[in-house]
Design a protein around this motif. Sequence first.
Motif, PDB file in Angstrom:
ATOM      1  N   LEU A  35       0.823  -1.212   0.000  1.00  0.00           N
ATOM      2  CA  LEU A  35       0.000   0.000   0.000  1.00  0.00           C
ATOM      3  C   LEU A  35       0.857   1.262   0.000  1.00  0.00           C
ATOM      4  O   LEU A  35       0.400   2.317  -0.437  1.00  0.00           O
ATOM      5  N   HIS A  36       2.084   1.166   0.478  1.00  0.00           N
ATOM      6  CA  HIS A  36       2.992   2.310   0.414  1.00  0.00           C
ATOM      7  C   HIS A  36       3.302   2.627  -1.044  1.00  0.00           C
ATOM      8  O   HIS A  36       3.464   3.789  -1.415  1.00  0.00           O
ATOM      9  N   ARG A  37       3.356   1.589  -1.867  1.00  0.00           N
ATOM     10  CA  ARG A  37       3.623   1.777  -3.298  1.00  0.00           C
ATOM     11  C   ARG A  37       2.471   2.492  -3.986  1.00  0.00           C
ATOM     12  O   ARG A  37       2.691   3.410  -4.761  1.00  0.00           O
ATOM     13  N   ASN A  38       1.239   2.024  -3.715  1.00  0.00           N
ATOM     14  CA  ASN A  38       0.061   2.703  -4.260  1.00  0.00           C
ATOM     15  C   ASN A  38      -1.218   2.130  -3.641  1.00  0.00           C
ATOM     16  O   ASN A  38      -1.257   0.955  -3.295  1.00  0.00           O
ATOM     17  N   ASN A  74      -7.151   0.741  13.471  1.00  0.00           N
ATOM     18  CA  ASN A  74      -6.069   1.320  14.269  1.00  0.00           C
ATOM     19  C   ASN A  74      -5.443   2.551  13.620  1.00  0.00           C
ATOM     20  O   ASN A  74      -4.386   3.015  14.067  1.00  0.00           O
ATOM     21  N   GLY A  75      -6.053   3.058  12.564  1.00  0.00           N
ATOM     22  CA  GLY A  75      -5.609   4.305  11.957  1.00  0.00           C
ATOM     23  C   GLY A  75      -4.420   4.191  11.026  1.00  0.00           C
ATOM     24  O   GLY A  75      -3.862   5.207  10.620  1.00  0.00           O
ATOM     25  N   MET A  76      -4.023   2.969  10.660  1.00  0.00           N
ATOM     26  CA  MET A  76      -2.877   2.783   9.771  1.00  0.00           C
ATOM     27  C   MET A  76      -3.266   2.915   8.297  1.00  0.00           C
ATOM     28  O   MET A  76      -2.420   3.199   7.459  1.00  0.00           O
ATOM     29  N   LEU A  77      -4.550   2.692   8.020  1.00  0.00           N
ATOM     30  CA  LEU A  77      -5.085   2.763   6.666  1.00  0.00           C
ATOM     31  C   LEU A  77      -6.388   3.541   6.682  1.00  0.00           C
ATOM     32  O   LEU A  77      -7.051   3.642   7.713  1.00  0.00           O
ATOM     33  N   VAL A  78      -6.741   4.040   5.524  1.00  0.00           N
ATOM     34  CA  VAL A  78      -8.093   4.545   5.279  1.00  0.00           C
ATOM     35  C   VAL A  78      -8.587   3.856   4.021  1.00  0.00           C
ATOM     36  O   VAL A  78      -7.792   3.379   3.208  1.00  0.00           O
ATOM     37  N   SER A  79      -9.890   3.788   3.879  1.00  0.00           N
ATOM     38  CA  SER A  79     -10.430   3.168   2.673  1.00  0.00           C
ATOM     39  C   SER A  79     -11.619   3.970   2.183  1.00  0.00           C
ATOM     40  O   SER A  79     -12.242   4.720   2.940  1.00  0.00           O
ATOM     41  N   ARG A  92     -13.560  -1.592  -2.263  1.00  0.00           N
ATOM     42  CA  ARG A  92     -12.964  -0.776  -1.206  1.00  0.00           C
ATOM     43  C   ARG A  92     -11.478  -0.658  -1.508  1.00  0.00           C
ATOM     44  O   ARG A  92     -10.760  -1.647  -1.574  1.00  0.00           O
ATOM     45  N   VAL A  93     -11.018   0.568  -1.708  1.00  0.00           N
ATOM     46  CA  VAL A  93      -9.612   0.840  -2.015  1.00  0.00           C
ATOM     47  C   VAL A  93      -8.946   1.372  -0.751  1.00  0.00           C
ATOM     48  O   VAL A  93      -9.433   2.298  -0.117  1.00  0.00           O
ATOM     49  N   TYR A  94      -7.833   0.751  -0.395  1.00  0.00           N
ATOM     50  CA  TYR A  94      -7.111   1.082   0.833  1.00  0.00           C
ATOM     51  C   TYR A  94      -5.913   1.959   0.521  1.00  0.00           C
ATOM     52  O   TYR A  94      -5.241   1.783  -0.491  1.00  0.00           O
ATOM     53  N   SER A  95      -5.650   2.910   1.433  1.00  0.00           N
ATOM     54  CA  SER A  95      -4.495   3.805   1.332  1.00  0.00           C
ATOM     55  C   SER A  95      -3.799   3.863   2.675  1.00  0.00           C
ATOM     56  O   SER A  95      -4.446   3.789   3.729  1.00  0.00           O
ATOM     57  N   LEU A  96      -2.507   4.045   2.631  1.00  0.00           N
ATOM     58  CA  LEU A  96      -1.700   4.153   3.836  1.00  0.00           C
ATOM     59  C   LEU A  96      -1.834   5.558   4.423  1.00  0.00           C
ATOM     60  O   LEU A  96      -1.818   6.541   3.686  1.00  0.00           O
ATOM     61  N   THR A  97      -1.949   5.668   5.738  1.00  0.00           N
ATOM     62  CA  THR A  97      -1.951   6.959   6.422  1.00  0.00           C
ATOM     63  C   THR A  97      -0.528   7.276   6.888  1.00  0.00           C
ATOM     64  O   THR A  97       0.377   6.443   6.781  1.00  0.00           O
ATOM     65  N   GLU A  98      -0.328   8.477   7.442  1.00  0.00           N
ATOM     66  CA  GLU A  98       0.977   8.817   8.016  1.00  0.00           C
ATOM     67  C   GLU A  98       1.319   7.863   9.153  1.00  0.00           C
ATOM     68  O   GLU A  98       2.470   7.440   9.290  1.00  0.00           O
ATOM     69  N   ALA A 102       4.544   5.297   9.439  1.00  0.00           N
ATOM     70  CA  ALA A 102       5.410   5.180  10.613  1.00  0.00           C
ATOM     71  C   ALA A 102       5.417   3.735  11.131  1.00  0.00           C
ATOM     72  O   ALA A 102       6.458   3.220  11.546  1.00  0.00           O
ATOM     73  N   TYR A 103       4.261   3.079  11.091  1.00  0.00           N
ATOM     74  CA  TYR A 103       4.163   1.689  11.531  1.00  0.00           C
ATOM     75  C   TYR A 103       4.968   0.774  10.612  1.00  0.00           C
ATOM     76  O   TYR A 103       5.659  -0.133  11.079  1.00  0.00           O
ATOM     77  N   LEU A 104       4.907   1.030   9.301  1.00  0.00           N
ATOM     78  CA  LEU A 104       5.720   0.265   8.351  1.00  0.00           C
ATOM     79  C   LEU A 104       7.200   0.457   8.672  1.00  0.00           C
ATOM     80  O   LEU A 104       7.971  -0.512   8.689  1.00  0.00           O
ATOM     81  N   HIS A 105       7.603   1.687   8.951  1.00  0.00           N
ATOM     82  CA  HIS A 105       9.004   1.960   9.304  1.00  0.00           C
ATOM     83  C   HIS A 105       9.407   1.169  10.555  1.00  0.00           C
ATOM     84  O   HIS A 105      10.498   0.590  10.607  1.00  0.00           O
TER      85      HIS A 105
END
Length: 146
Positions: A35-38, A74-79, A92-98, A102-105
Amino acid sequence: MPGPRGHGAGGHGFRHGVRPRRISKFAEPALLLLLHRNPTHGYALAERMRELGMDAYPMDLSAIYRILNDLEENGMLVSELDSEQTAGPPRRVYSLTEAGDAYLHAWVQELRETDRLLHRFLEAYHAHQQVHAAAASPQEGQEKRR
C-alpha cells in the motif's frame, strides 16, 4: 515456534516438522509495503503478495481483509469505495496513512533486527557444524583402519 512434543504455536511441532520461512504476522508489513507503493483493493493486494515471495504461503482472502480491517481500525489505513474501477459492485480501495507509514518503518526496523539475529544464529550453526564435522573425521578414519 514449535514446542515440545508437537504442541507449538500453529499446530507445528516435532512430529509435523518445522515450517521454514514462516514469519509470524509477516502479512501485516507486506500489506503495508504494497500500500505504500500505491492505494489498491484487497483482491489486488492478495495477488501482489507474490511480489514479496509470499507465493509459497498463500493467504486466504478473508485473512487479508481481516488484517486490512484491523489496520484501518487502528488508523494505519483509510479506505473508500471506488465504483469507477469495475463494472461490478464498488471495491474498497485502501491507502496508507501517516501513522501507517510510521508503523511500516517500525516493522522494517524490527525485521532488520530479526534478520541480524537470524544471521547470527545461522553463523553459529555453521560454525558448530564445522567443529562437529572436524571432530567426527578423526573417528571415522580410525574406524576405517580397523
